[in-house]
Design a protein around this motif. Structure first.
Motif, mmCIF file in Angstrom:
data_model
loop_
_atom_site.group_PDB
_atom_site.id
_atom_site.type_symbol
_atom_site.label_atom_id
_atom_site.label_comp_id
_atom_site.label_asym_id
_atom_site.label_seq_id
_atom_site.Cartn_x
_atom_site.Cartn_y
_atom_site.Cartn_z
ATOM 1 N N ASP A 1 -6.495 -43.966 13.386
ATOM 2 C CA ASP A 1 -6.556 -42.513 13.555
ATOM 3 C C ASP A 1 -7.949 -42.122 14.064
ATOM 4 O OD1 ASP A 1 -6.597 -39.747 13.357
ATOM 5 O OD2 ASP A 1 -5.680 -39.699 11.365
ATOM 6 N N ARG B 1 -9.303 -39.426 15.416
ATOM 7 C CA ARG B 1 -9.880 -38.133 15.025
ATOM 8 C C ARG B 1 -10.399 -38.161 13.597
ATOM 9 N NH1 ARG B 1 -5.574 -34.477 18.377
ATOM 10 N NH2 ARG B 1 -6.863 -34.324 20.251
ATOM 11 N N ALA B 2 -9.639 -38.753 12.688
ATOM 12 C CA ALA B 2 -10.060 -38.798 11.289
ATOM 13 C C ALA B 2 -11.305 -39.673 11.119
ATOM 14 C CB ALA B 2 -8.928 -39.318 10.411
ATOM 15 N N ASP C 1 -5.829 -40.296 21.396
ATOM 16 C CA ASP C 1 -6.024 -41.731 21.195
ATOM 17 C C ASP C 1 -7.457 -42.194 21.447
ATOM 18 O OD1 ASP C 1 -3.341 -42.078 20.542
ATOM 19 O OD2 ASP C 1 -2.757 -42.388 22.621
ATOM 20 N N ARG D 1 -7.460 -45.578 19.300
ATOM 21 C CA ARG D 1 -6.261 -45.820 18.496
ATOM 22 C C ARG D 1 -5.682 -47.199 18.798
ATOM 23 N NH1 ARG D 1 -3.376 -42.271 15.876
ATOM 24 N NH2 ARG D 1 -4.081 -40.559 17.211
ATOM 25 N N LYS E 1 -2.463 -49.275 17.294
ATOM 26 C CA LYS E 1 -1.296 -49.122 16.406
ATOM 27 C C LYS E 1 -1.140 -50.284 15.435
ATOM 28 C CE LYS E 1 0.997 -46.083 19.570
ATOM 29 N NZ LYS E 1 2.015 -45.817 20.519
#
Length: 116
Positions: A14, A16-17, A36, A53, A55
């Motif tokens: 993640d 942004r986090a 992303d 990002r 996955k």
């Protein structure tokens, strides 16, 4: 010289986090923000820290697996800084020494709080 340092890219689930965590830890600002891919730094035209990002992200199993690289963050008071990073979502890891403590960011990347 072949080139100039543009940035460090950190894989994570993640962006942004995790960027928000490091913005607060390092006092940087967001200079690029996509779902992303997020970059933080001093200014858009200077090197920064990017979060990409992935996955299939799996954090290293500290201390058995090497993280290959990590942040060392210089602080004046390790105990006070440790309380603050825990409040941001970090967790304490095994290890450390006379001048440093080891933590994991919210995605599991190790980093150290260092004081001399």
């Amino acid at each position: 010289m072949i080139g100039r340092w543009h940035g460090l890219v950190i894989d994570c689930p993640d962006p942004r986090a995790l960027a928000e965590f490091y913005e607060k830890l390092l006092g940087m600002v967001r200079v690029q923000d996509e779902p992303d891919w997020v970059v933080i730094g001093d200014a858009p035209d200077r090197p920064g820290v990017a979060f990409a990002r992935v996955k299939t992200w799996r954090p290293p199993a500290w201390p058995g697996e090497s993280a290959h690289m990590h942040f060392d963050v210089r602080v004046d008071d390790r105990e006070a800084a440790g309380e603050k990073v825990l409040a941001l979502g970090a967790r304490r890891l095994e290890g450390g020494g006379e001048t440093f403590d080891v933590y994991a960011d919210p995605a599991g990347h190790p980093f150290c709080l260092v004081a001399w």
